[in-house]
Design a protein around this motif. Sequence first.
Motif, PDB file in Angstrom:
ATOM      1  N   UNK A 101      -9.225  51.104 -23.198  1.00  0.00           N
ATOM      2  CA  UNK A 101      -9.158  51.992 -22.756  1.00  0.00           C
ATOM      3  C   UNK A 101      -8.980  53.276 -23.505  1.00  0.00           C
ATOM      4  N   UNK A 102      -9.247  53.764 -24.122  1.00  0.00           N
ATOM      5  CA  UNK A 102      -8.772  55.042 -25.419  1.00  0.00           C
ATOM      6  C   UNK A 102      -8.905  56.076 -25.491  1.00  0.00           C
ATOM      7  N   UNK A 103      -8.079  57.053 -25.479  1.00  0.00           N
ATOM      8  CA  UNK A 103      -7.855  58.523 -25.892  1.00  0.00           C
ATOM      9  C   UNK A 103      -9.038  58.986 -27.294  1.00  0.00           C
ATOM     10  N   UNK A 104     -10.295  59.273 -26.628  1.00  0.00           N
ATOM     11  CA  UNK A 104     -11.017  59.699 -28.008  1.00  0.00           C
ATOM     12  C   UNK A 104     -10.958  61.533 -28.544  1.00  0.00           C
ATOM     13  N   UNK A 105     -10.189  61.421 -29.389  1.00  0.00           N
ATOM     14  CA  UNK A 105      -9.877  63.064 -29.979  1.00  0.00           C
ATOM     15  C   UNK A 105     -11.437  63.560 -30.199  1.00  0.00           C
TER      16      UNK A 105
END
Length: 283
Positions: A101-105
């Motif tokens: 899981x990651x943050x996609x700016x």
Amino acid sequence: MQLLHTAAELRAALAGQSKTAFVPTMGNLHAGHVSLVELAKQHGQPVVASIFVNPLQFGAGEDFERYPRTLEADCGKLEAAGCDLVFAPDVAEMYPVPQSFSVQPCRSLTGELDGAFRPGHFNGVATVVLKLFNLVQPRVAVFGKKDYQQLLVIRELVRQFNLPIEIVAGDTLRDPDGLAMSSRNAYLDASERMQATRLQQELAGIRAAVQSGERDFAGVSAAACRHLKMAGWRVDYVELRDAGTLQLPTPASTHLVVLGAAWLGQTRLIDNLDFGLPGRVEV
């Protein structure tokens, strides 16, 4: 000052705290980092600094392996500055399982400038900062203006995830000759160090021209690129943008930022200057 290495220790040390001020770093600290700790002290207590070289924000061929790790010296500087707690996890502690899981700016903030030259960089930055925010749960977090695009990404992260955190921006500290302080300045040899101020000088020239009435933003940026290339630099970008959005300036823009990134030998330097436009009122 406490030095902690695990999330469990950190949570126990901060239990019941509601006014924590947080300064995330990658270590190898200089006076610019110290100034952020001193700024944090004005906004909350206890003051927590993290030291973590985050692999997610380094791309292939970048300097993750050789990035200086100087924990003992860093802790001495932080203690002298009045920091209360240092969180220095290893990679296994921050990423106990693969980070699928990651943050996609948003692309409007990261699709250009450094985001164009370092694909995935801001995904890694936003992901680790969100993890650190979850661990520290600060009321205030302090970031330097030197990484201006990063600062705006973090502000938008906080806004969109409804995090109860105030983001405070610290001014860029500079050496007496104007070079922005950076951990990567240590990579410069003596000759390169003498030339390194050229980037800041070109940005300052653009600022002066615009404040004097120049409105050919693309033209002055292109001229600065040419000057750097003629001096032996390899330029990634020099750009004028709206300081609040990082989009191209519009007639309504009251506050601009000129940003640059360029290579001097094997070292990539970044810098920026933000400024208001004469005769326009910021709202």
